[in-house]
Design an enzyme around this catalytic site. Sequence first.
Site, PDB file in Angstrom:
ATOM      1  N   PHE A 192      64.486  39.333  39.718  1.00 47.61           N
ATOM      2  CA  PHE A 192      63.900  40.638  39.365  1.00 47.61           C
ATOM      3  C   PHE A 192      63.167  41.291  40.531  1.00 47.61           C
ATOM      4  O   PHE A 192      62.947  42.494  40.532  1.00 47.61           O
ATOM      5  CB  PHE A 192      62.926  40.477  38.175  1.00 47.61           C
ATOM      6  N   LYS A 228      75.582  39.973  38.687  1.00 50.32           N
ATOM      7  CA  LYS A 228      74.821  39.794  37.441  1.00 50.32           C
ATOM      8  C   LYS A 228      73.349  39.956  37.833  1.00 50.32           C
ATOM      9  O   LYS A 228      72.700  39.014  38.283  1.00 50.32           O
ATOM     10  CB  LYS A 228      75.089  38.390  36.870  1.00 50.32           C
ATOM     11  N   GLU A 269      68.068  40.782  34.194  1.00 53.03           N
ATOM     12  CA  GLU A 269      68.051  41.608  32.983  1.00 53.03           C
ATOM     13  C   GLU A 269      66.771  42.443  32.888  1.00 53.03           C
ATOM     14  O   GLU A 269      66.696  43.396  32.115  1.00 53.03           O
ATOM     15  CB  GLU A 269      68.234  40.745  31.724  1.00 53.03           C
ATOM     16  N   SER A 311      64.621  31.421  41.085  1.00 49.09           N
ATOM     17  CA  SER A 311      63.640  30.335  41.121  1.00 49.09           C
ATOM     18  C   SER A 311      64.330  28.991  41.403  1.00 49.09           C
ATOM     19  O   SER A 311      65.530  28.836  41.158  1.00 49.09           O
ATOM     20  CB  SER A 311      62.905  30.277  39.777  1.00 49.09           C
ATOM     21  N   CYS A 334      59.484  36.415  47.605  1.00 52.73           N
ATOM     22  CA  CYS A 334      59.778  35.029  47.992  1.00 52.73           C
ATOM     23  C   CYS A 334      59.250  34.721  49.376  1.00 52.73           C
ATOM     24  O   CYS A 334      59.120  33.576  49.761  1.00 52.73           O
ATOM     25  CB  CYS A 334      61.271  34.779  47.957  1.00 52.73           C
ATOM     26  N   GLU A 378      54.818  27.116  42.798  1.00 53.34           N
ATOM     27  CA  GLU A 378      54.919  28.551  43.097  1.00 53.34           C
ATOM     28  C   GLU A 378      54.268  29.325  41.950  1.00 53.34           C
ATOM     29  O   GLU A 378      54.654  29.166  40.795  1.00 53.34           O
ATOM     30  CB  GLU A 378      56.398  28.953  43.222  1.00 53.34           C
TER      31      GLU A 378
HETATM   32  P1  NAD Z   1      64.967  33.412  37.782  1.00 54.75           P
HETATM   33  O1  NAD Z   1      65.419  32.150  38.407  1.00 54.75           O
HETATM   34  O2  NAD Z   1      64.240  33.335  36.496  1.00 54.75           O
HETATM   35  O3  NAD Z   1      66.226  34.386  37.517  1.00 54.75           O
HETATM   36  C1  NAD Z   1      67.155  34.675  38.526  1.00 54.75           C
HETATM   37  C2  NAD Z   1      68.512  35.000  37.885  1.00 54.75           C
HETATM   38  O4  NAD Z   1      68.989  33.835  37.206  1.00 54.75           O
HETATM   39  C3  NAD Z   1      68.457  36.124  36.855  1.00 54.75           C
HETATM   40  O5  NAD Z   1      69.598  36.935  37.034  1.00 54.75           O
HETATM   41  C4  NAD Z   1      68.483  35.400  35.511  1.00 54.75           C
HETATM   42  O6  NAD Z   1      69.162  36.117  34.502  1.00 54.75           O
HETATM   43  C5  NAD Z   1      69.257  34.121  35.819  1.00 54.75           C
HETATM   44  N1  NAD Z   1      68.768  32.955  35.063  1.00 54.75           N
HETATM   45  C6  NAD Z   1      67.490  32.735  34.629  1.00 54.75           C
HETATM   46  N2  NAD Z   1      67.421  31.539  33.996  1.00 54.75           N
HETATM   47  C7  NAD Z   1      68.659  30.992  34.051  1.00 54.75           C
HETATM   48  C8  NAD Z   1      69.216  29.767  33.566  1.00 54.75           C
HETATM   49  N3  NAD Z   1      68.477  28.871  32.926  1.00 54.75           N
HETATM   50  N4  NAD Z   1      70.529  29.547  33.792  1.00 54.75           N
HETATM   51  C9  NAD Z   1      71.292  30.442  34.452  1.00 54.75           C
HETATM   52  N5  NAD Z   1      70.820  31.620  34.919  1.00 54.75           N
HETATM   53  C10 NAD Z   1      69.516  31.894  34.733  1.00 54.75           C
HETATM   54  O7  NAD Z   1      64.103  34.187  38.894  1.00 54.75           O
HETATM   55  P2  NAD Z   1      63.254  35.507  38.727  1.00 54.75           P
HETATM   56  O8  NAD Z   1      62.038  35.213  37.910  1.00 54.75           O
HETATM   57  O9  NAD Z   1      64.104  36.646  38.329  1.00 54.75           O
HETATM   58  O10 NAD Z   1      62.827  35.753  40.257  1.00 54.75           O
HETATM   59  C11 NAD Z   1      61.712  35.150  40.861  1.00 54.75           C
HETATM   60  C12 NAD Z   1      62.093  33.897  41.615  1.00 54.75           C
HETATM   61  O11 NAD Z   1      63.086  34.191  42.595  1.00 54.75           O
HETATM   62  C13 NAD Z   1      60.927  33.303  42.394  1.00 54.75           C
HETATM   63  O12 NAD Z   1      60.954  31.920  42.241  1.00 54.75           O
HETATM   64  C14 NAD Z   1      61.210  33.708  43.832  1.00 54.75           C
HETATM   65  O13 NAD Z   1      60.638  32.864  44.807  1.00 54.75           O
HETATM   66  C15 NAD Z   1      62.688  33.643  43.854  1.00 54.75           C
HETATM   67  N6  NAD Z   1      63.260  34.423  44.950  1.00 54.75           N
HETATM   68  C16 NAD Z   1      63.749  33.745  46.019  1.00 54.75           C
HETATM   69  C17 NAD Z   1      64.253  34.442  47.092  1.00 54.75           C
HETATM   70  C18 NAD Z   1      64.779  33.721  48.298  1.00 54.75           C
HETATM   71  O14 NAD Z   1      65.363  34.371  49.138  1.00 54.75           O
HETATM   72  N7  NAD Z   1      64.643  32.415  48.416  1.00 54.75           N
HETATM   73  C19 NAD Z   1      64.286  35.847  47.064  1.00 54.75           C
HETATM   74  C20 NAD Z   1      63.796  36.504  45.935  1.00 54.75           C
HETATM   75  C21 NAD Z   1      63.280  35.776  44.881  1.00 54.75           C
END
Ligand code: NAD
Length: 498
Positions: free
Chosen positions: A150, A174, A177, A227, A282, A385
């Site tokens: 997000f 994808k 959401e 994450s 991140c 985190e």
């Molecule tokens: P998230 O992991 O909750 O969601 C990321 C994506 O995965 C979304 O599209 C979501 O729909 C999908 N998703 C969520 N749960 C899932 C599951 N159980 N199975 C399959 N798909 C699933 O992350 P978020 O809350 O949207 O974003 C924040 C996180 O992203 C933080 O941990 C941040 O550090 C990380 N991030 C990392 C980087 C990097 O470059 N390393 C960059 C941006 C964000």
Amino acid sequence: MSNFIDSHINGQHFTGGGSEGCDVHNPATGEVLGTTRFAQPAEVNQCVEIAKHASSIWANTSPIKRARTLFRFNGLLYQHQSELAEIIAQEHGKTLDDAKGEVTRGIEVVEFACGIPQLLKGEYSENVGTQVDTHSIRQPLGVVAGITPFNFPAMVPMWMFPMALACGNSFILKPSEKVPTASLMLAQLIKKAGCPDGVFNVLQGNKDTVNQLLEHRDIDAISFVGSTPVARHIYAQGTSHSKRVQALGGAKNHMVIMPDADLDAAVNGLIGAAYGSAGERCMAISVAVAVGERTADELTARLLPAINALKIGGAMESGVEMGPLISQQHRQKVLSYIETGVQEGASLLVDGRQYQATGENSHGFFLGASLFDHVTAEMRIYQEEIFGPVLCIVRADDYEHALSMVNMHPFGNGTAIFTQSGAIARDFSTRVTAGMVGVNVPIPVPVAYHSFGGWKSSLFGDHHIYGSEGVRFYTRAKAVTSRWNLDSSSDFVMPTLE
Ligand code: NAD
């Protein structure tokens, strides 16, 4: 009437969808902006089939024509940058300037991808044997799926699809959401740039959509950013279904402040890096490692007024430096970490829970900036985190102690050191176990012609994202050995070419 936010498949707005979905909020006011309507399993299959068909045509389009499409896309992005930034700011809550900056960093990747004819040039060796030549080429993979978080609704997708498309793949995005609309605008702009239908698609969905993509036999590769627990799952599932996977995860980025550092520069850097975008980056700095008690005392003394002067508010309000968190649920999670820090015995020097939003923001998901001092390595607020506006100060005895803290931490995304010593900076850059290092630079996000990626629990897979690593990830290598002076004898030993 509800505003439904749907998928974009085969160049069309796709209103299929079922009843399943989730609300999208303006985090500053709490207002519901619309409903993301999730694609149903049959629509996911249809989208993959369309993308597969489109990929075979796109792969045979010359790289210079693909580059021209991206070049036109680039022009349209500049033209619509403010509109895109407004969508991001409204759904995410980050300030408008921050949202514009995000789009600019995404555009840089498109600009790099425009050089694809040069980037895809192979290698050629003449006379590897008598009148035998070898050339090596890189070919597209087919259909790539990108799953994004997000916190960067436009930039993170643009870390992926411009490179994937330039390399000749089709792409299914994808998006998160929680922030679904920016990706639809990107889809409209790339269509307007002349990208053939089916080459770039957006599937709105949740984890079920992702899991279907992970198992689908016609998805060739997965780029994931999100994450760490989800990144680990994506990598395990995707590779077990024979896909190429890069899965970028979470972070706990440390900034080491040496006794000789320019403290004003360090404090300015820390304020932006810890609290910009409400800490939901991140590459945010969430741990400041002050070397020596005097450095720590001076650092906190200068941080306190700077934190208290932070202007918090809605994305569109002028002069605002920090916006709300993405959701009420995430706000609760960050609040519970603050509570945990207090229970663990860290000193809460600034308590963000005191902040009260007023007027139309009173139903928003705001939290003030928090600062903990005397944080230690055993505490959960140090290990995990938080992804919010919470900065932890750790006091290190000396440089080696500070370096070992960074290196022992399970995450290894980015890190920074503030010092005036070239020798210390060089030693740190060499020995630190993180993928991106800043020397007097608080958020060292590499430019588009380098590559982005962390180490340890911040990345699963072998390739960083965008830059030359992006070209390698989105293509596979082939070596062709050719002989044209044919003779008719058979050879039963391992061929050697002389
Ligand atoms: P998230 O992991 O909750 O969601 C990321 C994506 O995965 C979304 O599209 C979501 O729909 C999908 N998703 C969520 N749960 C899932 C599951 N159980 N199975 C399959 N798909 C699933 O992350 P978020 O809350 O949207 O974003 C924040 C996180 O992203 C933080 O941990 C941040 O550090 C990380 N991030 C990392 C980087 C990097 O470059 N390393 C960059 C941006 C964000």
